[in-house]
Design a protein around this motif. Structure first.
Motif, PDB file in Angstrom:
ATOM      1  N   ARG A 124       6.664   4.445 -14.590  1.00 62.14           N
ATOM      2  CA  ARG A 124       7.677   4.660 -13.545  1.00 62.14           C
ATOM      3  C   ARG A 124       8.982   4.002 -13.977  1.00 62.14           C
ATOM      4  O   ARG A 124       8.991   3.109 -14.818  1.00 62.14           O
ATOM      5  CB  ARG A 124       7.224   4.056 -12.212  1.00 62.14           C
ATOM      6  CG  ARG A 124       6.842   2.595 -12.288  1.00 62.14           C
ATOM      7  CD  ARG A 124       6.634   1.973 -10.924  1.00 62.14           C
ATOM      8  NE  ARG A 124       7.889   1.708 -10.263  1.00 62.14           N
ATOM      9  CZ  ARG A 124       8.052   1.619  -8.954  1.00 62.14           C
ATOM     10  NH1 ARG A 124       7.031   1.796  -8.150  1.00 62.14           N
ATOM     11  NH2 ARG A 124       9.229   1.370  -8.419  1.00 62.14           N
ATOM     12  N   ARG A 178       0.833  -1.216   0.000  1.00 59.57           N
ATOM     13  CA  ARG A 178       0.000   0.000   0.000  1.00 59.57           C
ATOM     14  C   ARG A 178       0.864   1.262   0.000  1.00 59.57           C
ATOM     15  O   ARG A 178       0.567   2.217  -0.698  1.00 59.57           O
ATOM     16  CB  ARG A 178      -0.920   0.012   1.226  1.00 59.57           C
ATOM     17  CG  ARG A 178      -2.092  -0.927   1.106  1.00 59.57           C
ATOM     18  CD  ARG A 178      -3.169  -0.579   2.126  1.00 59.57           C
ATOM     19  NE  ARG A 178      -4.214  -1.576   2.128  1.00 59.57           N
ATOM     20  CZ  ARG A 178      -4.210  -2.649   2.916  1.00 59.57           C
ATOM     21  NH1 ARG A 178      -3.225  -2.845   3.769  1.00 59.57           N
ATOM     22  NH2 ARG A 178      -5.198  -3.522   2.871  1.00 59.57           N
ATOM     23  N   LEU A 202       2.159  -3.159  -8.588  1.00 60.70           N
ATOM     24  CA  LEU A 202       1.930  -1.983  -9.449  1.00 60.70           C
ATOM     25  C   LEU A 202       1.705  -2.394 -10.902  1.00 60.70           C
ATOM     26  O   LEU A 202       0.851  -1.828 -11.595  1.00 60.70           O
ATOM     27  CB  LEU A 202       3.109  -1.010  -9.339  1.00 60.70           C
ATOM     28  CG  LEU A 202       3.200  -0.275  -7.989  1.00 60.70           C
ATOM     29  CD1 LEU A 202       4.557   0.389  -7.824  1.00 60.70           C
ATOM     30  CD2 LEU A 202       2.079   0.763  -7.854  1.00 60.70           C
ATOM     31  N   THR A 226      -3.083   0.065  -4.459  1.00 59.42           N
ATOM     32  CA  THR A 226      -4.306   0.394  -3.711  1.00 59.42           C
ATOM     33  C   THR A 226      -5.523  -0.382  -4.209  1.00 59.42           C
ATOM     34  O   THR A 226      -6.568  -0.354  -3.569  1.00 59.42           O
ATOM     35  CB  THR A 226      -4.611   1.903  -3.844  1.00 59.42           C
ATOM     36  OG1 THR A 226      -4.648   2.242  -5.237  1.00 59.42           O
ATOM     37  CG2 THR A 226      -3.527   2.745  -3.166  1.00 59.42           C
ATOM     38  N   GLN A 250       3.631   1.718  -1.286  1.00 58.96           N
ATOM     39  CA  GLN A 250       4.273   1.938  -2.592  1.00 58.96           C
ATOM     40  C   GLN A 250       3.253   2.265  -3.684  1.00 58.96           C
ATOM     41  O   GLN A 250       3.609   2.378  -4.852  1.00 58.96           O
ATOM     42  CB  GLN A 250       5.071   0.694  -2.993  1.00 58.96           C
ATOM     43  CG  GLN A 250       6.282   0.418  -2.117  1.00 58.96           C
ATOM     44  CD  GLN A 250       7.329   1.505  -2.198  1.00 58.96           C
ATOM     45  OE1 GLN A 250       7.561   2.085  -3.249  1.00 58.96           O
ATOM     46  NE2 GLN A 250       7.942   1.822  -1.073  1.00 58.96           N
ATOM     47  N   GLY A 251       1.974   2.358  -3.301  1.00 57.41           N
ATOM     48  CA  GLY A 251       0.972   2.791  -4.281  1.00 57.41           C
ATOM     49  C   GLY A 251       0.060   1.699  -4.820  1.00 57.41           C
ATOM     50  O   GLY A 251      -0.720   1.929  -5.736  1.00 57.41           O
TER      51      GLY A 251
END
Length: 213
Positions: free
Chosen positions: A199, A16, A68, A21, A18-19
């Motif tokens: 990213r 969470r 991710l 969600t 680290q993104g």
């Protein structure tokens, strides 16, 4: 709280933070025990948010990167997914809880055999693991709703783009193998492909042909 429960809680907290969600992705990553995919010397680090070495000179990706990439793929329960680069089988196992069918291909026979044994042990019946040249995809099974590439190419590979269904999404690391790469999200529309840079990442290079093992 047991040590195991605490470790799992820390694992999900790291995702969470680290993104990651998406509730479906987090649930899948909670259900698929990364410890089942890391053996030997590195087993005790299975729940760290770090990449780890596996057989054949490959790696199991950092959990937050798996999360991710999976989240960016926007998998639905009806999707047929192609994964290029089976590795330990961890990413395919996570995808199998989100998709209708997962095809995963790797150039190393040993990795495919080991991954198949893990899928069987976990009762994951909707994954087909194939020894092959992932850079060519799987034309016999195309088109795919989603394609995930877990090795870096200098450009999104043409054969894989051709096997992506209209409306489909491909996630692929792009860049030279010895520098930082970019994670690219490709959407296929009616008039061609849209590219979005997500990213910086670092993956092993995508190599054509079969491995020796």
């Amino acid at each position: 709280m047991t040590e195991d429960a605490e470790r799992k809680m820390r694992f999900l907290f790291a995702l969470r933070s680290q993104g990651v969600t998406d509730a479906r992705v987090l649930s899948a990553m909670e259900r698929i025990d990364r410890g089942a995919f890391v053996t030997g010397l590195f087993a005790e680090r299975a729940y760290d948010d770090t990449p780890l070495p596996i057989s054949c000179g490959q790696t199991i990706s950092q959990p937050s990167v798996v999360g991710l990439m999976t989240q960016a793929l926007e998998v639905t329960p009806r999707d047929k997914v192609l994964e290029v680069g089976t590795g330990s089988g961890y990413q395919a196992a996570v995808l199998s809880l989100l998709a209708r069918r997962v095809y995963t291909v790797d150039r190393h026979r040993r990795l495919v055999r080991e991954a198949e044994a893990r899928f069987a042990a976990l009762g994951l019946a909707n994954i087909t693991a194939i020894v092959g040249d992932g850079s060519r995809g799987l034309p016999d099974q195309a088109p795919f709703d989603r394609i995930l590439v877990t090795a870096a190419a200098e450009d999104p590979p043409g054969p894989l783009l051709a096997q992506l269904r209209e409306g489909g999404i491909m996630i692929v690391p792009v860049g030279q193998s010895d520098t930082v790469q970019s994670l690219i999200k490709v959407r296929r529309g009616p008039d061609g492909f849209d590219y979005e840079e997500l990213r910086p990442v670092r993956f092993v290079p995508l190599i054509e042909g079969l491995g020796q093992d």
